[in-house]
Design a protein around this motif. Structure first.
Motif, short mmCIF file in Angstrom:
data_model
loop_
_atom_site.label_atom_id
_atom_site.label_comp_id
_atom_site.label_asym_id
_atom_site.label_seq_id
_atom_site.Cartn_x
_atom_site.Cartn_y
_atom_site.Cartn_z
N ALA A 85 -49.68 19.00 -4.43
CA ALA A 85 -49.82 17.87 -5.35
C ALA A 85 -48.78 17.95 -6.46
N LEU A 86 -48.49 19.16 -6.94
CA LEU A 86 -47.45 19.34 -7.96
C LEU A 86 -46.08 18.94 -7.40
N LEU A 87 -45.81 19.33 -6.16
CA LEU A 87 -44.54 18.98 -5.53
C LEU A 87 -44.43 17.46 -5.36
N GLN A 88 -45.48 16.84 -4.92
CA GLN A 88 -45.47 15.37 -4.76
C GLN A 88 -45.21 14.69 -6.10
N ALA A 89 -45.87 15.16 -7.15
CA ALA A 89 -45.69 14.56 -8.47
C ALA A 89 -44.26 14.73 -8.96
N ALA A 90 -43.70 15.91 -8.75
CA ALA A 90 -42.32 16.16 -9.17
C ALA A 90 -41.35 15.23 -8.45
N ARG A 127 -38.48 12.11 -9.78
CA ARG A 127 -37.04 12.27 -9.64
C ARG A 127 -36.65 12.41 -8.19
N LEU A 128 -35.37 12.45 -7.94
CA LEU A 128 -34.87 12.57 -6.57
C LEU A 128 -35.29 13.89 -5.94
N ARG A 129 -35.57 13.84 -4.66
CA ARG A 129 -35.94 15.06 -3.94
C ARG A 129 -34.83 16.11 -4.03
N SER A 130 -33.59 15.66 -4.00
CA SER A 130 -32.48 16.61 -4.08
C SER A 130 -32.47 17.33 -5.43
N LEU A 190 -34.14 25.37 -3.19
CA LEU A 190 -34.44 25.12 -1.79
C LEU A 190 -33.52 24.01 -1.30
N SER A 191 -33.42 23.88 0.00
CA SER A 191 -32.61 22.78 0.53
C SER A 191 -33.41 21.48 0.43
N PRO A 192 -32.71 20.37 0.22
CA PRO A 192 -33.42 19.08 0.22
C PRO A 192 -34.14 18.83 1.54
N ALA A 193 -33.57 19.32 2.64
CA ALA A 193 -34.22 19.13 3.94
C ALA A 193 -35.56 19.85 3.99
N ALA A 194 -35.63 21.05 3.45
CA ALA A 194 -36.89 21.80 3.45
C ALA A 194 -37.94 21.07 2.63
N VAL A 195 -37.56 20.56 1.47
CA VAL A 195 -38.50 19.84 0.62
C VAL A 195 -39.00 18.59 1.34
N SER A 196 -38.10 17.87 1.96
CA SER A 196 -38.50 16.66 2.69
C SER A 196 -39.42 16.98 3.87
#
Length: 79
Positions: free
Chosen positions: A15-20, A24-27, A35-41
């Motif tokens: 939930a914290l990650l979703q809110a962040a 702002r942009l995932r990147s 972390l890589s943007p791909a991993a976050v996505s």
């Protein structure tokens, strides 16, 4: 993602990650977490190895909690 969402998607750090990522942009969030943007996505979308249950999320969870803070105790208790 198909079927039942992975269990990690109901954890507080997710939930914290979703809110962040909503603010702002995932990147940008990925860079902040180192972390890589791909991993976050992939984690957010429950895709790739994360969605298939073949990759662990404990390292990502720890970085999210260390960076964005753990939820307050009263929030976890539902007070």
């Amino acid at each position: 993602m198909t079927g039942v969402p992975p269990a990690y998607m109901s954890e507080p750090w997710f939930a914290l990650l979703q809110a962040a990522c909503a603010q702002r942009l995932r990147s940008e969030v990925a860079a902040q977490l180192r972390l890589s943007p791909a991993a976050v996505s992939q984690v957010l979308n429950a895709s790739g190895k994360y969605g298939a249950g073949k990759a662990r999320t404990d390292r990502i969870a720890r970085r999210v909690l260390d960076t964005f803070g753990a939820p307050a105790a009263h929030e976890e208790a539902g007070a």
